[in-house]
Design a protein around this motif. Structure first.
Motif, PDB file in Angstrom:
ATOM      1  N   ILE A  78     -59.344 -55.034  -1.948  1.00 36.61           N
ATOM      2  CA  ILE A  78     -58.380 -54.612  -2.967  1.00 36.61           C
ATOM      3  C   ILE A  78     -57.212 -55.590  -2.947  1.00 36.61           C
ATOM      4  O   ILE A  78     -56.592 -55.811  -1.906  1.00 36.61           O
ATOM      5  CB  ILE A  78     -57.885 -53.175  -2.714  1.00 36.61           C
ATOM      6  CG1 ILE A  78     -59.036 -52.171  -2.868  1.00 36.61           C
ATOM      7  CG2 ILE A  78     -56.779 -52.807  -3.691  1.00 36.61           C
ATOM      8  CD1 ILE A  78     -59.768 -51.853  -1.603  1.00 36.61           C
ATOM      9  N   LEU A  79     -56.940 -56.204  -4.099  1.00 38.04           N
ATOM     10  CA  LEU A  79     -55.923 -57.238  -4.225  1.00 38.04           C
ATOM     11  C   LEU A  79     -54.816 -56.793  -5.166  1.00 38.04           C
ATOM     12  O   LEU A  79     -55.071 -56.079  -6.148  1.00 38.04           O
ATOM     13  CB  LEU A  79     -56.553 -58.530  -4.754  1.00 38.04           C
ATOM     14  CG  LEU A  79     -57.682 -59.125  -3.906  1.00 38.04           C
ATOM     15  CD1 LEU A  79     -58.524 -60.077  -4.739  1.00 38.04           C
ATOM     16  CD2 LEU A  79     -57.122 -59.844  -2.690  1.00 38.04           C
ATOM     17  N   SER A  80     -53.601 -57.239  -4.888  1.00 40.03           N
ATOM     18  CA  SER A  80     -52.455 -56.904  -5.742  1.00 40.03           C
ATOM     19  C   SER A  80     -51.521 -58.106  -5.794  1.00 40.03           C
ATOM     20  O   SER A  80     -51.287 -58.752  -4.766  1.00 40.03           O
ATOM     21  CB  SER A  80     -51.719 -55.684  -5.180  1.00 40.03           C
ATOM     22  OG  SER A  80     -50.549 -55.396  -5.925  1.00 40.03           O
ATOM     23  N   ASP A 100     -54.301 -67.278  -6.599  1.00 41.82           N
ATOM     24  CA  ASP A 100     -55.070 -67.036  -5.374  1.00 41.82           C
ATOM     25  C   ASP A 100     -55.818 -65.711  -5.476  1.00 41.82           C
ATOM     26  O   ASP A 100     -57.026 -65.637  -5.213  1.00 41.82           O
ATOM     27  CB  ASP A 100     -54.143 -67.030  -4.158  1.00 41.82           C
ATOM     28  CG  ASP A 100     -53.737 -68.419  -3.720  1.00 41.82           C
ATOM     29  OD1 ASP A 100     -54.167 -68.844  -2.641  1.00 41.82           O
ATOM     30  OD2 ASP A 100     -53.004 -69.093  -4.468  1.00 41.82           O
ATOM     31  N   SER A 101     -55.094 -64.655  -5.847  1.00 42.03           N
ATOM     32  CA  SER A 101     -55.738 -63.350  -5.980  1.00 42.03           C
ATOM     33  C   SER A 101     -56.777 -63.357  -7.094  1.00 42.03           C
ATOM     34  O   SER A 101     -57.865 -62.791  -6.949  1.00 42.03           O
ATOM     35  CB  SER A 101     -54.682 -62.273  -6.255  1.00 42.03           C
ATOM     36  OG  SER A 101     -53.894 -62.045  -5.107  1.00 42.03           O
ATOM     37  N   LYS A 102     -56.466 -64.013  -8.201  1.00 43.37           N
ATOM     38  CA  LYS A 102     -57.407 -64.058  -9.322  1.00 43.37           C
ATOM     39  C   LYS A 102     -58.679 -64.814  -8.939  1.00 43.37           C
ATOM     40  O   LYS A 102     -59.785 -64.390  -9.286  1.00 43.37           O
ATOM     41  CB  LYS A 102     -56.737 -64.704 -10.541  1.00 43.37           C
ATOM     42  CG  LYS A 102     -55.650 -63.839 -11.149  1.00 43.37           C
ATOM     43  CD  LYS A 102     -54.833 -64.577 -12.206  1.00 43.37           C
ATOM     44  CE  LYS A 102     -55.633 -64.921 -13.421  1.00 43.37           C
ATOM     45  NZ  LYS A 102     -54.781 -65.538 -14.475  1.00 43.37           N
ATOM     46  N   ALA A 103     -58.532 -65.922  -8.223  1.00 42.43           N
ATOM     47  CA  ALA A 103     -59.701 -66.722  -7.840  1.00 42.43           C
ATOM     48  C   ALA A 103     -60.623 -65.954  -6.897  1.00 42.43           C
ATOM     49  O   ALA A 103     -61.854 -65.973  -7.048  1.00 42.43           O
ATOM     50  CB  ALA A 103     -59.251 -68.031  -7.190  1.00 42.43           C
ATOM     51  N   LEU A 104     -60.038 -65.278  -5.911  1.00 41.97           N
ATOM     52  CA  LEU A 104     -60.865 -64.515  -4.977  1.00 41.97           C
ATOM     53  C   LEU A 104     -61.531 -63.341  -5.691  1.00 41.97           C
ATOM     54  O   LEU A 104     -62.722 -63.059  -5.468  1.00 41.97           O
ATOM     55  CB  LEU A 104     -60.029 -64.019  -3.800  1.00 41.97           C
ATOM     56  CG  LEU A 104     -60.799 -63.188  -2.761  1.00 41.97           C
ATOM     57  CD1 LEU A 104     -61.972 -63.977  -2.180  1.00 41.97           C
ATOM     58  CD2 LEU A 104     -59.867 -62.729  -1.642  1.00 41.97           C
ATOM     59  N   TYR A 105     -60.787 -62.674  -6.553  1.00 42.69           N
ATOM     60  CA  TYR A 105     -61.363 -61.548  -7.291  1.00 42.69           C
ATOM     61  C   TYR A 105     -62.537 -62.006  -8.160  1.00 42.69           C
ATOM     62  O   TYR A 105     -63.597 -61.352  -8.201  1.00 42.69           O
ATOM     63  CB  TYR A 105     -60.289 -60.896  -8.158  1.00 42.69           C
ATOM     64  CG  TYR A 105     -60.806 -59.752  -8.998  1.00 42.69           C
ATOM     65  CD1 TYR A 105     -61.320 -58.604  -8.408  1.00 42.69           C
ATOM     66  CD2 TYR A 105     -60.773 -59.828 -10.395  1.00 42.69           C
ATOM     67  CE1 TYR A 105     -61.798 -57.554  -9.178  1.00 42.69           C
ATOM     68  CE2 TYR A 105     -61.243 -58.778 -11.171  1.00 42.69           C
ATOM     69  CZ  TYR A 105     -61.757 -57.649 -10.554  1.00 42.69           C
ATOM     70  OH  TYR A 105     -62.230 -56.604 -11.315  1.00 42.69           O
ATOM     71  N   GLN A 106     -62.380 -63.131  -8.846  1.00 47.20           N
ATOM     72  CA  GLN A 106     -63.460 -63.653  -9.686  1.00 47.20           C
ATOM     73  C   GLN A 106     -64.688 -64.006  -8.852  1.00 47.20           C
ATOM     74  O   GLN A 106     -65.829 -63.742  -9.252  1.00 47.20           O
ATOM     75  CB  GLN A 106     -62.964 -64.865 -10.466  1.00 47.20           C
ATOM     76  CG  GLN A 106     -61.959 -64.505 -11.553  1.00 47.20           C
ATOM     77  CD  GLN A 106     -61.182 -65.703 -12.087  1.00 47.20           C
ATOM     78  OE1 GLN A 106     -61.447 -66.852 -11.708  1.00 47.20           O
ATOM     79  NE2 GLN A 106     -60.224 -65.449 -12.961  1.00 47.20           N
ATOM     80  N   LYS A 107     -64.462 -64.592  -7.673  1.00 47.40           N
ATOM     81  CA  LYS A 107     -65.581 -64.910  -6.771  1.00 47.40           C
ATOM     82  C   LYS A 107     -66.322 -63.636  -6.365  1.00 47.40           C
ATOM     83  O   LYS A 107     -67.554 -63.576  -6.404  1.00 47.40           O
ATOM     84  CB  LYS A 107     -65.047 -65.622  -5.527  1.00 47.40           C
ATOM     85  CG  LYS A 107     -66.017 -65.697  -4.342  1.00 47.40           C
ATOM     86  CD  LYS A 107     -65.292 -66.160  -3.085  1.00 47.40           C
ATOM     87  CE  LYS A 107     -66.119 -65.950  -1.824  1.00 47.40           C
ATOM     88  NZ  LYS A 107     -67.244 -66.883  -1.726  1.00 47.40           N
ATOM     89  N   ALA A 167     -64.676 -54.856  -5.346  1.00 50.22           N
ATOM     90  CA  ALA A 167     -63.331 -55.445  -5.326  1.00 50.22           C
ATOM     91  C   ALA A 167     -62.533 -54.932  -6.508  1.00 50.22           C
ATOM     92  O   ALA A 167     -63.098 -54.466  -7.512  1.00 50.22           O
ATOM     93  CB  ALA A 167     -63.413 -56.969  -5.370  1.00 50.22           C
ATOM     94  N   ALA A 168     -61.223 -55.021  -6.386  1.00 48.79           N
ATOM     95  CA  ALA A 168     -60.329 -54.619  -7.474  1.00 48.79           C
ATOM     96  C   ALA A 168     -59.076 -55.472  -7.413  1.00 48.79           C
ATOM     97  O   ALA A 168     -58.664 -55.917  -6.339  1.00 48.79           O
ATOM     98  CB  ALA A 168     -59.975 -53.135  -7.367  1.00 48.79           C
ATOM     99  N   LEU A 169     -58.476 -55.709  -8.572  1.00 51.61           N
ATOM    100  CA  LEU A 169     -57.263 -56.527  -8.664  1.00 51.61           C
ATOM    101  C   LEU A 169     -56.258 -55.838  -9.567  1.00 51.61           C
ATOM    102  O   LEU A 169     -56.574 -55.447 -10.697  1.00 51.61           O
ATOM    103  CB  LEU A 169     -57.595 -57.918  -9.218  1.00 51.61           C
ATOM    104  CG  LEU A 169     -56.401 -58.810  -9.586  1.00 51.61           C
ATOM    105  CD1 LEU A 169     -55.556 -59.124  -8.359  1.00 51.61           C
ATOM    106  CD2 LEU A 169     -56.893 -60.100 -10.247  1.00 51.61           C
ATOM    107  N   ASP A 170     -55.028 -55.704  -9.071  1.00 48.00           N
ATOM    108  CA  ASP A 170     -53.932 -55.136  -9.839  1.00 48.00           C
ATOM    109  C   ASP A 170     -52.846 -56.193  -9.982  1.00 48.00           C
ATOM    110  O   ASP A 170     -52.417 -56.788  -8.988  1.00 48.00           O
ATOM    111  CB  ASP A 170     -53.369 -53.910  -9.106  1.00 48.00           C
ATOM    112  CG  ASP A 170     -52.234 -53.253  -9.874  1.00 48.00           C
ATOM    113  OD1 ASP A 170     -52.389 -53.048 -11.094  1.00 48.00           O
ATOM    114  OD2 ASP A 170     -51.214 -52.925  -9.253  1.00 48.00           O
TER     115      ASP A 170
END
Length: 299
Positions: free
Chosen positions: A236-238, A248-255, A263-266
């Motif tokens: 879980i990323l924020s 950084d968070s966007k790249a890991l979330y996309q991977k 996974a989740a991104l806020d």
């Protein structure tokens, strides 16, 4: 009101002292400046000072908290920060989410180069397991460099065949030391905390003679973007849309999405880097509420 509060908090960092070009940074003074008196515990929340395998640790607890334990890893660019400085967010979590928190120190650079911080997080976690806590009731959580260590520690546990926690929650982590993302430049003028520091890089302070060795820096334990997340817990990323570490968070979330890993991104608007630790901010409270809800959904 909410947006104005978060924006104002970001602006506070515009007035913080900045190093002059070419001036060595004084990490000792920065640590002293940040060593403020912790907030008072909320009702029924207690703070117990102890150690985990010789490392300073704080156990923040509330009677009736039965959901599990947050193993919190503080940030600070691997050079500053402490468990004591993150007592506020741990107290807030213990008071509101049914989890007790354990927060420990690790050795800091430049006095202690990598992998000292990861080694210490590993020591603290394995010491915590020896107390009898079920690893499936533990959640790794951290901000900034602490978010990186959350990911790196889970990857290290996989290498060693040791029990994984329930979930990994990383607030504004650095996922690569070997690459440059567009947000490092695009958001430098809106991120008053980090500014150009990520683009310019301070890796020599942390990695010493390996600072320019790209193959070394792409080790997944250093740059979790390159890790294999098979059989690891949900991630879980924020992050904030105005901070330099947004990508950084966007790249890991996309991977992780491509790999079909849970996974989740806020992403919150207009707030500072690592805003989640400032629990007086409405955005921080909203992000934490989202994080715990998503964690329970994915775990």
């Amino acid at each position: 009101m909410t947006c104005l509060f978060g924006h104002a908090t970001n602006l506070v960092f515009r007035c913080m002292p900045q190093d002059k070009p070419g001036q060595p940074h004084d990490y000792i003074t920065e640590r002293k400046r940040n060593d403020r008196k912790p907030p008072r515990p909320p009702k029924d929340v207690t703070v117990r000072i102890s150690t985990l395998d010789g490392l300073y640790a704080e156990f923040i607890e509330k009677p009736g908290n039965e959901k599990g334990t947050i193993f919190y890893i503080h940030g600070g660019g691997f050079t500053v920060g402490s468990a004591r400085e993150r007592r506020g967010i741990c107290q807030y979590i213990a008071a509101n989410y049914g989890y007790n928190c354990v927060n420990s120190n690790y050795r800091l650079a430049p006095e202690n180069l990598w992998p000292s911080p990861l080694e210490d997080c590993y020591k603290a976690y394995t010491a915590l397991l020896k107390t009898g806590i079920d690893p499936k009731s533990i959640v790794f959580m951290g901000e900034s460099a602490g978010g990186t260590l959350v990911l790196s520690l889970s990857l290290l546990l996989k290498e060693k065949g040791l029990p994984q926690p329930k979930a990994l929650t990383a607030f504004s982590p650095v996922v690569t030391q070997a690459d440059q993302f567009p947000s490092y430049t695009a958001n430098a003028r809106t991120d008053y905390m980090l500014r150009n520091s990520v683009k310019e890089g301070k890796s020599k302070v942390v990695y010493g003679s390996h600072a320019n060795d790209i193959s070394y820096l792409r080790d997944p334990l250093i740059s979790p973007l390159y890790g294999n997340y098979t059989n690891l817990p949900p991630v879980i990323l924020s992050a904030s849309d105005t901070e330099v570490l947004l990508d950084d968070s966007k790249a890991l979330y996309q991977k992780l999405q491509k790999e079909k890993h849970p996974a989740a991104l806020d992403i919150r608007h207009g707030v500072c880097h690592a805003f989640q630790v400032f629990t007086r901010m409405p955005e921080a409270r909203a992000a934490l509420a989202w994080t715990f809800a998503k964690m329970e959904e994915l775990s």
